[in-house]
Design a protein around this motif. Structure first.
Motif, PDB file in Angstrom:
ATOM      1  N   PRO A  99       1.044  33.896  41.994  1.00  0.00           N
ATOM      2  CA  PRO A  99       0.582  32.891  42.020  1.00  0.00           C
ATOM      3  C   PRO A  99       1.090  31.497  42.049  1.00  0.00           C
ATOM      4  CG  PRO A  99      -1.151  34.159  40.897  1.00  0.00           C
ATOM      5  CD  PRO A  99       0.234  35.160  41.410  1.00  0.00           C
ATOM      6  N   GLU A 100       1.467  31.358  40.979  1.00  0.00           N
ATOM      7  CA  GLU A 100       3.019  30.947  40.869  1.00  0.00           C
ATOM      8  C   GLU A 100       4.106  30.070  42.005  1.00  0.00           C
ATOM      9  OE1 GLU A 100       4.346  34.526  39.573  1.00  0.00           O
ATOM     10  OE2 GLU A 100       2.481  33.019  39.137  1.00  0.00           O
ATOM     11  N   GLY A 101       4.104  31.583  42.849  1.00  0.00           N
ATOM     12  CA  GLY A 101       5.739  31.612  43.931  1.00  0.00           C
ATOM     13  C   GLY A 101       4.289  30.676  45.063  1.00  0.00           C
ATOM     14  N   VAL A 102       3.559  31.512  45.046  1.00  0.00           N
ATOM     15  CA  VAL A 102       2.552  30.605  46.657  1.00  0.00           C
ATOM     16  C   VAL A 102       2.661  28.756  46.139  1.00  0.00           C
ATOM     17  CG1 VAL A 102      -0.057  30.378  47.534  1.00  0.00           C
ATOM     18  CG2 VAL A 102       0.971  33.078  47.143  1.00  0.00           C
ATOM     19  N   ASP A 103       1.751  28.783  44.646  1.00  0.00           N
ATOM     20  CA  ASP A 103       1.620  26.962  44.479  1.00  0.00           C
ATOM     21  C   ASP A 103       3.061  26.062  44.830  1.00  0.00           C
ATOM     22  OD1 ASP A 103      -0.936  28.323  43.257  1.00  0.00           O
ATOM     23  OD2 ASP A 103      -0.896  27.504  41.642  1.00  0.00           O
ATOM     24  N   ARG A 104       4.238  26.957  44.475  1.00  0.00           N
ATOM     25  CA  ARG A 104       5.242  26.023  44.866  1.00  0.00           C
ATOM     26  C   ARG A 104       5.505  26.020  46.532  1.00  0.00           C
ATOM     27  NH1 ARG A 104      10.265  28.300  45.522  1.00  0.00           N
ATOM     28  NH2 ARG A 104       9.796  30.335  44.781  1.00  0.00           N
ATOM     29  N   VAL A 105       5.109  26.602  47.017  1.00  0.00           N
ATOM     30  CA  VAL A 105       5.535  27.082  48.325  1.00  0.00           C
ATOM     31  C   VAL A 105       4.280  26.033  48.672  1.00  0.00           C
ATOM     32  CG1 VAL A 105       6.167  28.677  50.201  1.00  0.00           C
ATOM     33  CG2 VAL A 105       6.547  29.505  48.334  1.00  0.00           C
ATOM     34  N   MET A 106       3.141  25.970  49.362  1.00  0.00           N
ATOM     35  CA  MET A 106       3.019  25.670  49.635  1.00  0.00           C
ATOM     36  C   MET A 106       2.916  24.194  49.301  1.00  0.00           C
ATOM     37  SD  MET A 106       0.715  27.780  51.383  1.00  0.00           S
ATOM     38  CE  MET A 106      -1.095  26.841  51.613  1.00  0.00           C
ATOM     39  N   GLU A 107       3.075  24.013  48.144  1.00  0.00           N
ATOM     40  CA  GLU A 107       3.366  22.305  47.700  1.00  0.00           C
ATOM     41  C   GLU A 107       4.860  21.319  48.564  1.00  0.00           C
ATOM     42  OE1 GLU A 107       1.689  18.790  45.619  1.00  0.00           O
ATOM     43  OE2 GLU A 107       1.262  20.750  45.524  1.00  0.00           O
ATOM     44  N   GLU A 108       5.818  22.265  48.523  1.00  0.00           N
ATOM     45  CA  GLU A 108       7.111  22.335  49.780  1.00  0.00           C
ATOM     46  C   GLU A 108       5.929  22.171  51.250  1.00  0.00           C
ATOM     47  OE1 GLU A 108      11.007  24.039  49.873  1.00  0.00           O
ATOM     48  OE2 GLU A 108      10.209  25.187  47.988  1.00  0.00           O
TER      49      GLU A 108
END
Length: 270
Positions: A99-108
């Motif tokens: 989840p934390e990795g997906v959140d970061r990528v989606m924000e980028e």
């Protein structure tokens, strides 16, 4: 900030990847910088449908894990200027969607693109729930059959209760219905549900009707989004759907059986 569109369904095999490719290509053709992401970890097909399977170096999971930066993992489409493809891993499983990795990528991605189209796996397993969580808009893809429509109703409930927007008490996810593999002739014979039947069951706005067409299979096999086939009914139907998504008013086509001309009737031309 970019807008996240999740293409989803309750049932597999209804045309989600075909729809994701077509919608992303259609948005890019309208001048919007667009990326399409494959969320189906371990069963990726988006790169095949987009014709870029030989150009995959890094993938979604590499970026989530910090093994690669975002830009090297994005594949620029050779046909459409504003379109990028973000493939996923073929060898990992859904647990790799941290989840934390997906959140970061989606924000980028939100900071760099106008639209982020997510090709979600079917059903309600981890990959699908992860994609649905980030949705600003959702395109529910369904066939005109009872099981497909019933499963789609479950997805609508999840979007209302478990999305990021619901969690933050923001405005609800915009939900749209896309009816695929529709055949007015078969509806007339009572072999599949009508447009009215599906709309009555799901009670969400209808984005488009994609007719049964051999051009869909042909486009997938050649690695070309079907929306680029301007001569096919399916290609034109996807053009209409994208235009409606962007706020344009277009009349629904392919709802009634095609009337054969006298020439075709006399000489047996299909």
């Amino acid at each position: 900030m970019g807008k996240v569109i999740v293409v989803t369904s309750g049932k597999g095999g209804v045309g989600k990847t075909t729809t994701s490719a077509a919608v992303a290509a259609g948005l890019a053709l309208k001048g919007h910088k667009t990326v399409v992401i494959d969320f189906d970890v371990g069963l990726r097909n988006l790169d095949l449908v987009m014709g870029c399977e030989r150009r995959v170096v890094f993938d979604f999971i590499n970026v989530i894990n910090g093994d690669a930066n975002l830009n090297p993992a994005l594949i620029r489409d050779k046909r459409i200027e504003n379109l990028f493809i973000f493939p996923t891993s073929q060898t990992r499983d859904k647990e790799a969607l941290k989840p934390e990795g997906v959140d970061r990528v989606m924000e980028e991605l939100r900071n760099d693109f106008d639209y982020i189209v997510c090709d979600s796996p079917a059903g309600i397993e981890r990959g699908a729930l992860t994609a649905l969580y980030h949705a600003d808009s959702a395109v529910i893809v369904t066939n005109p059959e009872v099981s497909s429509v019933r499963d789609s109703d479950r997805i609508i409930g999840i979007l209302a209760a478990k999305s990021r927007r619901a969690e933050r008490n923001e405005s609800p996810v915009e939900v749209h219905l896309l009816l695929t593999r529709y055949s007015p002739e078969r509806v007339g014979k009572g072999e599949m549900l009508s447009v009215e039947d599906v709309r009555e069951i799901l009670s969400i706005p209808l984005l488009g009707i994609i007719p049964e067409s051999e051009s869909v299979l042909r486009a997938s096999n050649t690695g070309t989004p079907v929306i680029l086939d301007h001569d096919s009914p399916a290609g034109r139907a996807y053009e209409d759907a994208v235009a409606r998504f962007l706020g344009e008013q277009r009349e629904l086509r392919f709802v009634k059986p095609e009337r054969k001309s006298l020439f075709r009737t006399l000489f047996g031309r299909a």
